[in-house]
Write a protein that holds these residues in place. Structure first.
Motif, PDB file in Angstrom:
ATOM      1  N   GLY A   3       0.901  -1.271  -0.018  1.00 20.00           N
ATOM      2  CA  GLY A   3       0.079   0.395  -0.118  1.00 20.00           C
ATOM      3  C   GLY A   3       0.335   0.786  -0.165  1.00 20.00           C
ATOM      4  O   GLY A   3      -0.204   2.386   0.362  1.00 20.00           O
ATOM      5  N   GLN A   4       2.544   1.292  -0.250  1.00 20.90           N
ATOM      6  CA  GLN A   4       2.625   2.698  -0.131  1.00 20.90           C
ATOM      7  C   GLN A   4       3.641   2.413  -1.386  1.00 20.90           C
ATOM      8  O   GLN A   4       4.998   2.286  -1.844  1.00 20.90           O
ATOM      9  CB  GLN A   4       3.891   2.234   1.068  1.00 20.90           C
ATOM     10  N   PRO A   5       3.369   3.209  -2.326  1.00 24.58           N
ATOM     11  CA  PRO A   5       4.058   2.742  -3.519  1.00 24.58           C
ATOM     12  C   PRO A   5       5.068   3.911  -4.341  1.00 24.58           C
ATOM     13  O   PRO A   5       5.854   3.671  -5.054  1.00 24.58           O
ATOM     14  CB  PRO A   5       1.946   3.124  -4.675  1.00 24.58           C
ATOM     15  N   ARG A   6       5.067   5.342  -3.247  1.00 25.69           N
ATOM     16  CA  ARG A   6       5.913   5.511  -3.216  1.00 25.69           C
ATOM     17  C   ARG A   6       6.991   5.943  -2.906  1.00 25.69           C
ATOM     18  O   ARG A   6       8.539   6.282  -2.942  1.00 25.69           O
ATOM     19  CB  ARG A   6       5.064   7.381  -3.067  1.00 25.69           C
ATOM     20  N   TYR A   7       7.111   5.168  -1.495  1.00 28.13           N
ATOM     21  CA  TYR A   7       8.686   5.033  -0.870  1.00 28.13           C
ATOM     22  C   TYR A   7       8.545   3.535  -0.475  1.00 28.13           C
ATOM     23  O   TYR A   7       7.678   2.437   0.145  1.00 28.13           O
ATOM     24  CB  TYR A   7       7.376   5.825   1.177  1.00 28.13           C
ATOM     25  N   TYR A   8       9.536   2.749   0.117  1.00 29.22           N
ATOM     26  CA  TYR A   8      10.252   2.029   0.530  1.00 29.22           C
ATOM     27  C   TYR A   8       9.668   1.742   1.867  1.00 29.22           C
ATOM     28  O   TYR A   8      10.368   2.350   3.271  1.00 29.22           O
ATOM     29  CB  TYR A   8      11.519   1.834   0.437  1.00 29.22           C
ATOM     30  N   SER A   9       9.004   0.937   2.659  1.00 36.51           N
ATOM     31  CA  SER A   9       8.489   0.441   3.232  1.00 36.51           C
ATOM     32  C   SER A   9       8.455  -1.123   3.586  1.00 36.51           C
ATOM     33  O   SER A   9       7.793  -1.758   2.900  1.00 36.51           O
ATOM     34  CB  SER A   9       7.180   0.515   3.712  1.00 36.51           C
ATOM     35  N   PRO A  10       8.995  -1.127   4.811  1.00 40.84           N
ATOM     36  CA  PRO A  10       9.462  -2.764   5.546  1.00 40.84           C
ATOM     37  C   PRO A  10       7.667  -3.456   5.925  1.00 40.84           C
ATOM     38  O   PRO A  10       7.521  -4.513   6.097  1.00 40.84           O
ATOM     39  CB  PRO A  10      10.056  -3.181   6.272  1.00 40.84           C
ATOM     40  N   GLY A  11       7.003  -2.403   6.083  1.00 43.67           N
ATOM     41  CA  GLY A  11       5.788  -2.627   6.241  1.00 43.67           C
ATOM     42  C   GLY A  11       5.438  -2.070   8.041  1.00 43.67           C
ATOM     43  O   GLY A  11       6.197  -1.336   8.740  1.00 43.67           O
ATOM     44  N   ARG A  12       4.526  -2.335   8.923  1.00 42.74           N
ATOM     45  CA  ARG A  12       4.936  -2.625  10.430  1.00 42.74           C
ATOM     46  C   ARG A  12       5.342  -2.720  11.332  1.00 42.74           C
ATOM     47  O   ARG A  12       5.614  -3.917  11.841  1.00 42.74           O
ATOM     48  CB  ARG A  12       3.005  -2.341  10.476  1.00 42.74           C
ATOM     49  N   ALA A  13       5.603  -1.784  12.169  1.00 40.12           N
ATOM     50  CA  ALA A  13       6.956  -2.714  13.633  1.00 40.12           C
ATOM     51  C   ALA A  13       6.564  -2.443  14.611  1.00 40.12           C
ATOM     52  O   ALA A  13       6.409  -1.357  15.117  1.00 40.12           O
ATOM     53  CB  ALA A  13       8.137  -2.384  13.197  1.00 40.12           C
ATOM     54  N   THR A  14       7.082  -2.851  15.979  1.00 41.97           N
ATOM     55  CA  THR A  14       6.661  -1.929  17.006  1.00 41.97           C
ATOM     56  C   THR A  14       8.040  -2.066  17.495  1.00 41.97           C
ATOM     57  O   THR A  14       9.021  -2.786  16.828  1.00 41.97           O
ATOM     58  CB  THR A  14       5.706  -3.702  18.137  1.00 41.97           C
ATOM     59  N   LEU A  15       8.542  -1.185  18.572  1.00 40.14           N
ATOM     60  CA  LEU A  15       9.442  -0.688  19.079  1.00 40.14           C
ATOM     61  C   LEU A  15       9.419  -1.419  20.457  1.00 40.14           C
ATOM     62  O   LEU A  15       8.712  -1.324  21.082  1.00 40.14           O
ATOM     63  CB  LEU A  15       9.605   0.999  19.097  1.00 40.14           C
ATOM     64  N   HIS A  16      11.074  -1.018  20.655  1.00 42.14           N
ATOM     65  CA  HIS A  16      11.736  -2.349  21.755  1.00 42.14           C
ATOM     66  C   HIS A  16      12.903  -1.138  22.291  1.00 42.14           C
ATOM     67  O   HIS A  16      13.447  -0.911  21.494  1.00 42.14           O
ATOM     68  CB  HIS A  16      11.431  -3.674  21.457  1.00 42.14           C
ATOM     69  N   LEU A  17      13.308  -0.731  23.582  1.00 45.08           N
ATOM     70  CA  LEU A  17      13.954  -0.266  23.891  1.00 45.08           C
ATOM     71  C   LEU A  17      14.544  -2.139  24.702  1.00 45.08           C
ATOM     72  O   LEU A  17      14.224  -1.843  25.688  1.00 45.08           O
ATOM     73  CB  LEU A  17      14.173   0.499  24.736  1.00 45.08           C
ATOM     74  N   ASP A  18      15.233  -2.358  25.021  1.00 46.98           N
ATOM     75  CA  ASP A  18      16.243  -3.545  24.843  1.00 46.98           C
ATOM     76  C   ASP A  18      15.020  -4.469  25.780  1.00 46.98           C
ATOM     77  O   ASP A  18      14.229  -5.387  24.491  1.00 46.98           O
ATOM     78  CB  ASP A  18      16.595  -3.583  26.401  1.00 46.98           C
ATOM     79  N   ALA A  19      14.383  -5.699  26.618  1.00 50.87           N
ATOM     80  CA  ALA A  19      13.554  -6.061  26.686  1.00 50.87           C
ATOM     81  C   ALA A  19      11.963  -5.422  26.624  1.00 50.87           C
ATOM     82  O   ALA A  19      10.834  -6.508  26.284  1.00 50.87           O
ATOM     83  CB  ALA A  19      13.291  -7.376  27.147  1.00 50.87           C
ATOM     84  N   ARG A  20      11.884  -4.469  26.937  1.00 49.71           N
ATOM     85  CA  ARG A  20      10.462  -3.611  27.291  1.00 49.71           C
ATOM     86  C   ARG A  20      10.161  -2.869  25.834  1.00 49.71           C
ATOM     87  O   ARG A  20      10.209  -1.871  24.686  1.00 49.71           O
ATOM     88  CB  ARG A  20      10.936  -1.813  28.100  1.00 49.71           C
ATOM     89  N   SER A  21       9.097  -3.414  25.838  1.00 48.87           N
ATOM     90  CA  SER A  21       7.945  -2.628  24.450  1.00 48.87           C
ATOM     91  C   SER A  21       7.460  -1.221  25.025  1.00 48.87           C
ATOM     92  O   SER A  21       6.944  -0.547  26.123  1.00 48.87           O
ATOM     93  CB  SER A  21       6.719  -3.619  24.358  1.00 48.87           C
ATOM     94  N   ILE A  22       8.002  -0.608  23.561  1.00 48.65           N
ATOM     95  CA  ILE A  22       7.535   0.584  23.862  1.00 48.65           C
ATOM     96  C   ILE A  22       5.961   1.575  22.463  1.00 48.65           C
ATOM     97  O   ILE A  22       6.234   1.193  21.558  1.00 48.65           O
ATOM     98  CB  ILE A  22       8.638   2.190  23.363  1.00 48.65           C
ATOM     99  N   GLY A  23       5.309   1.837  22.867  1.00 47.63           N
ATOM    100  CA  GLY A  23       4.145   1.916  22.957  1.00 47.63           C
ATOM    101  C   GLY A  23       3.261   1.291  22.695  1.00 47.63           C
ATOM    102  O   GLY A  23       1.894   0.477  21.915  1.00 47.63           O
ATOM    103  N   GLY A  24       3.104  -0.616  22.891  1.00 48.18           N
ATOM    104  CA  GLY A  24       1.977  -1.231  23.028  1.00 48.18           C
ATOM    105  C   GLY A  24       2.656  -2.339  22.152  1.00 48.18           C
ATOM    106  O   GLY A  24       3.475  -2.262  21.076  1.00 48.18           O
ATOM    107  N   ALA A  25       1.685  -3.073  21.524  1.00 53.88           N
ATOM    108  CA  ALA A  25       1.621  -3.988  20.839  1.00 53.88           C
ATOM    109  C   ALA A  25       1.001  -3.488  19.138  1.00 53.88           C
ATOM    110  O   ALA A  25       1.462  -4.098  18.193  1.00 53.88           O
ATOM    111  CB  ALA A  25       0.738  -5.327  21.005  1.00 53.88           C
ATOM    112  N   ASP A  26       0.173  -1.975  19.643  1.00 52.82           N
ATOM    113  CA  ASP A  26       0.004  -2.221  18.095  1.00 52.82           C
ATOM    114  C   ASP A  26       0.835  -1.715  16.390  1.00 52.82           C
ATOM    115  O   ASP A  26       2.168  -0.516  17.642  1.00 52.82           O
ATOM    116  CB  ASP A  26      -0.862  -0.147  18.005  1.00 52.82           C
ATOM    117  N   PRO A  27       1.402  -2.001  15.684  1.00 44.12           N
ATOM    118  CA  PRO A  27       2.163  -1.668  14.972  1.00 44.12           C
ATOM    119  C   PRO A  27       2.218  -0.299  14.563  1.00 44.12           C
ATOM    120  O   PRO A  27       1.250   0.411  14.607  1.00 44.12           O
ATOM    121  CB  PRO A  27       2.699  -2.960  14.266  1.00 44.12           C
ATOM    122  N   VAL A  28       3.018   0.307  13.581  1.00 39.76           N
ATOM    123  CA  VAL A  28       3.918   1.207  13.427  1.00 39.76           C
ATOM    124  C   VAL A  28       3.914   1.413  12.392  1.00 39.76           C
ATOM    125  O   VAL A  28       5.469   0.682  11.715  1.00 39.76           O
ATOM    126  CB  VAL A  28       4.084   2.894  14.014  1.00 39.76           C
TER     127      VAL A  28
END
Length: 407
Positions: free
Chosen positions: A235-260
């Motif tokens: 769904g991203q015809p102009r930009y290079y995107s590997p999709g949606r991801a979750t962010l982690h700092l070491d083992a801690r999730s940042i922002g919850g389980a909803d990928p961006v």
């Protein structure tokens, strides 16, 4: 402004002619750095006789363009650039009826704007970090190897005669324009493939922590030793995107389980997170730091988060001693991107360590140069896949086996 190549780079440009080049692919040296230059760029030649230009490599832009004089007069609003501004003669303008004009406007998502002159294909493009460029589409001999018409091809590119910087003011910059390496049909790689200068619609870049690196164009990248590839987001015809991801700092999730959604953009010096995600990340990172690190203001990056220690930071090695947390983007299917401290911090002239991940109002993540340092990043347009692997970016590989790391 310099009339030719700066002396410090002249020898390197001669070496560029010796890099591995075949009828189907090429490897080019990169110059610049994240800080203080803010650009990674290649040296190219345009016109007959060939004239030198430095172009910022930008996988977030579909259009290659240089700052130029408009209609034979002066530039309406240009930055101070390293070389004399490009001048487009009347016979070099791409007519509005040309198929390349339609491709350009399809790529930028705007209807054709031919202006008062019927033979002029005008454009206006907005970049992810907030700057913009207005100009007209032209064509000329484009020498991907500098100071030589070898491997030259007649390429359509932008003559940008009005620049608006994100800062709101025109600046002195170390590049003359942008090398558009995006996914659109008007980008340089697509045109080179259509003209049979290269065989594959592929790109690979490796940005060194020390500055410089290399750019690979047109090589079959599928044989590189990457254990995992991420499909390009459909769904991203102009930009290079590997999709949606979750962010982690070491083992801690940042922002919850909803990928961006994540965009890989070599045209952005720094990495950008949505405001809410950035707001959650900063205090978690702060809590991991030693008390000897103090928050300070640094004129190099005004308004951004910086730290000092009793003795000044001098190198990436100093960062590793004081900052331990590793960030990571998890894309699913066991595809991750690890981000050690040297991929989210810069050492400034003042000897401070500044956070190179900024907040922005968009809902997606932009992974910029700071995060892609020390990685060979591969954009395989033929197979619609993206990959990255830890590599030594200080010299181009003589063979595929020279890159031995993995995702």
């Amino acid at each position: 402004m310099a009339a030719g190549w700066p002396p410090a780079i002249s020898l390197l440009l001669l070496l560029a002619l010796l890099l591995p080049v075949t009828a189907s692919s090429m490897v080019l040296p990169l110059f610049g750095n994240v800080y203080p230059v803010g650009h990674f760029y290649v040296a190219v030649g345009i016109g007959e006789p060939v004239k030198p230009y430095f172009l910022h490599i930008d996988t977030g832009s579909n259009l290659t363009w240089v700052e130029c004089h408009a209609d034979g007069g002066s530039c309406n609003k240009c930055n101070t650039v390293p070389h004399p501004l490009y001048r487009a003669t009347q016979n070099k303008r791409v007519p509005c009826a040309d198929a390349r004009c339609a491709s350009l406007h399809q790529d930028v998502g705007k209807p054709k704007n031919c202006g008062a002159a019927p033979q002029t294909c005008n454009y206006e493009i907005q970049f992810l970090e907030g700057s913009s460029s207005r100009g007209m589409l032209v064509h000329d001999k484009f020498s991907i190897l500098p100071k030589s018409n070898a491997h030259a091809a007649d390429i359509a590119f932008g003559c940008g005669y009005e620049q608006v910087e994100a800062s709101g003011r025109n600046e002195k910059v170390q590049v003359d324009g942008v090398l558009g390496l995006g996914r659109g049909s008007i980008d340089l790689v697509s045109q080179l493939k259509q003209l049979k200068v290269i065989a594959k619609n592929t790109i690979g870049h490796c940005l060194s922590y020390k500055g410089g690196g290399f750019l690979i164009i047109g090589k079959d990248m599928s044989t590189f030793p990457l254990k995992k590839w991420a499909p390009m987001a459909p769904g991203q015809p102009r930009y290079y995107s590997p999709g949606r991801a979750t962010l982690h700092l070491d083992a801690r999730s940042i922002g919850g389980a909803d990928p961006v959604e994540v965009i890989l953009d070599s045209g952005s010096t720094y990495t950008y997170l949505p405001n809410a995600l950035h707001k959650q990340l900063v205090p978690v990172l702060q809590a991991t730091l030693r008390k000897s690190l103090q928050v300070v203001k640094d004129p190099s990056l005004p308004g951004e988060l910086c730290w000092k220690r009793p003795e000044k930071f001098r190198s990436v090695d100093d960062l590793k001693k004081e900052f331990k947390p590793v960030m990571s983007f998890n894309f699913g299917n066991e595809v991750t991107m690890a981000i050690p401290p040297e991929n989210y911090l810069v050492v400034t002239k003042q000897g401070n360590a500044c956070f190179g991940i900024f907040a922005h109002n968009a809902k997606y993540i932009i992974l910029g140069d700071i995060t892609m340092q020390g990685l060979l990043v591969i954009y395989d347009n033929d197979r619609k896949q993206l990959g990255w692997v830890r590599a030594d970016c200080n010299k181009p590989p003589k063979s595929i086996s020279a890159i031995t790391s993995r995702i």
